[in-house]
Design an enzyme around this catalytic site. Structure first.
Site, PDB file in Angstrom:
ATOM      1  CE  LYS A 281      -4.212  -2.106   1.624  1.00 13.93           C
ATOM      2  NZ  LYS A 281      -5.212  -2.304   2.661  1.00 13.93           N
ATOM      3  NE  ARG A 316      -7.290  -8.838   0.609  1.00 17.67           N
ATOM      4  CZ  ARG A 316      -6.904  -8.049  -0.401  1.00 17.67           C
ATOM      5  NH1 ARG A 316      -5.951  -7.149  -0.221  1.00 17.67           N
ATOM      6  NH2 ARG A 316      -7.470  -8.146  -1.595  1.00 17.67           N
TER       7      ARG A 316
HETATM    8  C1  9MG Z   1      -9.742  -6.026  -0.677  1.00 17.34           C
HETATM    9  N1  9MG Z   1      -8.816  -5.408   0.242  1.00 17.34           N
HETATM   10  C2  9MG Z   1      -7.852  -4.507  -0.070  1.00 17.34           C
HETATM   11  N2  9MG Z   1      -7.187  -4.141   1.047  1.00 17.34           N
HETATM   12  C3  9MG Z   1      -7.749  -4.829   2.066  1.00 17.34           C
HETATM   13  C4  9MG Z   1      -7.519  -4.878   3.449  1.00 17.34           C
HETATM   14  O1  9MG Z   1      -6.596  -4.131   4.039  1.00 17.34           O
HETATM   15  N3  9MG Z   1      -8.276  -5.693   4.192  1.00 17.34           N
HETATM   16  C5  9MG Z   1      -9.252  -6.448   3.614  1.00 17.34           C
HETATM   17  N4  9MG Z   1      -9.992  -7.233   4.429  1.00 17.34           N
HETATM   18  N5  9MG Z   1      -9.506  -6.440   2.308  1.00 17.34           N
HETATM   19  C6  9MG Z   1      -8.773  -5.639   1.551  1.00 17.34           C
END
Ligand code: 9MG
Length: 341
Positions: A281, A316
């Site tokens: 990010k 994730r």
């Molecule tokens: C789809 N998506 C993109 N960034 C995310 C994040 O930080 N958490 C979750 N749950 N989904 C995300």
């Protein structure tokens, strides 16, 4: 009215955690076996906005129960499979279904526990995707990966996509709007029995980064997630099915993201498992100076380790191999006997 929060602190790991728990001086952090907290920061938010903080020996009012698919000895790694032409970090490489499936298979070989398949970009500034197009993108990919025996999550805000994905074999729903975007989504999830990830966001992807504002970001996010958990329970979605996520980068500026990360352990007070997504990010780019999203691997792994050490249950990530390898080293260092070596 004064609202009270408890942030676990004084974290200890491995044998130290076991000793602290045995001696009654600590408690398991989020139901994770190798991590204990030995203090809590008691945070009181008073009418008018004043916040007082003090450390005390105490326990969170509610312990986290782990759903059977989670692992008390390590965080699960959720690999990202974007089926979007404009995916911000892979340049749309995974758009075609065949390539997305191959990418998912590769992430499994690298050690992913879950594959999160999404067909609508939620990067800052992005437009939504019509429902039919989203279905066209994700359903064949979910069906193929689930058929191959992998645990698949669907990343969507839409009830119809949730239902179709579950019918195609998805086992989790990841909604970045925490079931607020589609008025049907809450009912769709009440009918289902799968785990549901509720992520905090301020605003929608198109506008969320324009001027996000909070009184106290960490506490505001906490209150919002607590309210969503209560709304889900009231609608018939059992608490045991819920996973909370503070939503790094979703309606949060650089400083907001740092505040949330620093106080991440606060969210264990919600009493549900926690997911963190910070992979590649802008926030990571701002910290490391790396402008190219696809090259923010080292910074992303650093953030994932911080989250893991603060008791995140699911990470994730795009870079599964790097994350899994880094986690193996931390795990062996903090709890050699539980590392499987
Ligand atoms: C789809 N998506 C993109 N960034 C995310 C994040 O930080 N958490 C979750 N749950 N989904 C995300």
């Amino acid at each position: 009215m004064t609202r009270t929060y408890f942030r676990p602190a004084g974290l200890v790991y491995g044998p130290d955690a076991a000793l602290a728990i045995n001696e009654g001086r600590g408690a398991s952090l989020g139901g994770i076996s190798a991590t204990a907290y030995t203090l809590v920061e008691r945070i009181e938010r008073h009418e008018g906005g004043n916040i007082s903080r003090r450390f005390e020996t105490g326990r969170l009012p509610r312990a986290t129960a782990l759903a059977p698919f989670l692992d008390a000895s390590r965080p699960l790694v959720m690999g990202i499979v974007n089926v979007t032409p404009d995916s911000f970090s892979d340049g749309g490489l995974s758009f075609d279904a065949g390539r997305a499936i191959a990418h998912g298979e590769q992430l499994i070989r690298e050690g992913a526990d879950i594959l999160d398949v999404g067909g609508e970009s939620t990067r800052p500034g992005s437009e939504g995707v019509p429902e039919d197009e989203e279905l066209r993108r994700v359903i064949p990919v979910i069906a193929a990966l689930a058929q191959a025996g992998h645990r698949v999550s669907v990343d969507t805000r839409k009830a119809r996509v949730m239902r179709a994905a579950l019918a195609a074999g998805a086992e989790l729903v990841n909604d970045v709007s925490a079931l607020t975007f589609d008025p049907e989504a809450m009912a769709a999830m009440a009918e289902a029995s799968c785990p549901v990830i509720l992520m905090h966001a301020q605003g929608d992807p198109k506008t969320m980064q324009l001027n996000p504002r909070y009184d106290d970001v960490a506490l505001d996010v906490y209150d919002w997630l607590a309210a969503r958990i209560a709304a889900c329970e009231a609608a018939g979605i059992a608490r045991a099915r819920l996973i909370a996520d503070p939503g790094i980068g979703f309606g949060k500026n650089f400083r907001h993201n740092l505040d949330v990360m620093r106080q991440f352990a606060l969210y264990h007070g919600l009493g549900v498992p926690l997911l963190v997504g910070l992979s590649r990010k802008a926030f990571i780019g701002a910290l490391t100076g790396e402008k190219v999203a696809g090259q923010r691997i080292n910074g992303s792994v650093g953030g994932a380790l911080w989250a893991a050490l603060n008791g995140a249950h699911i990470l994730r990530v795009h870079d599964v191999k790097a994350t899994v390898e880094a986690l193996a080293v931390v795990r062996a260092a903090v709890a050699p006997d539980e590392s499987g070596l």
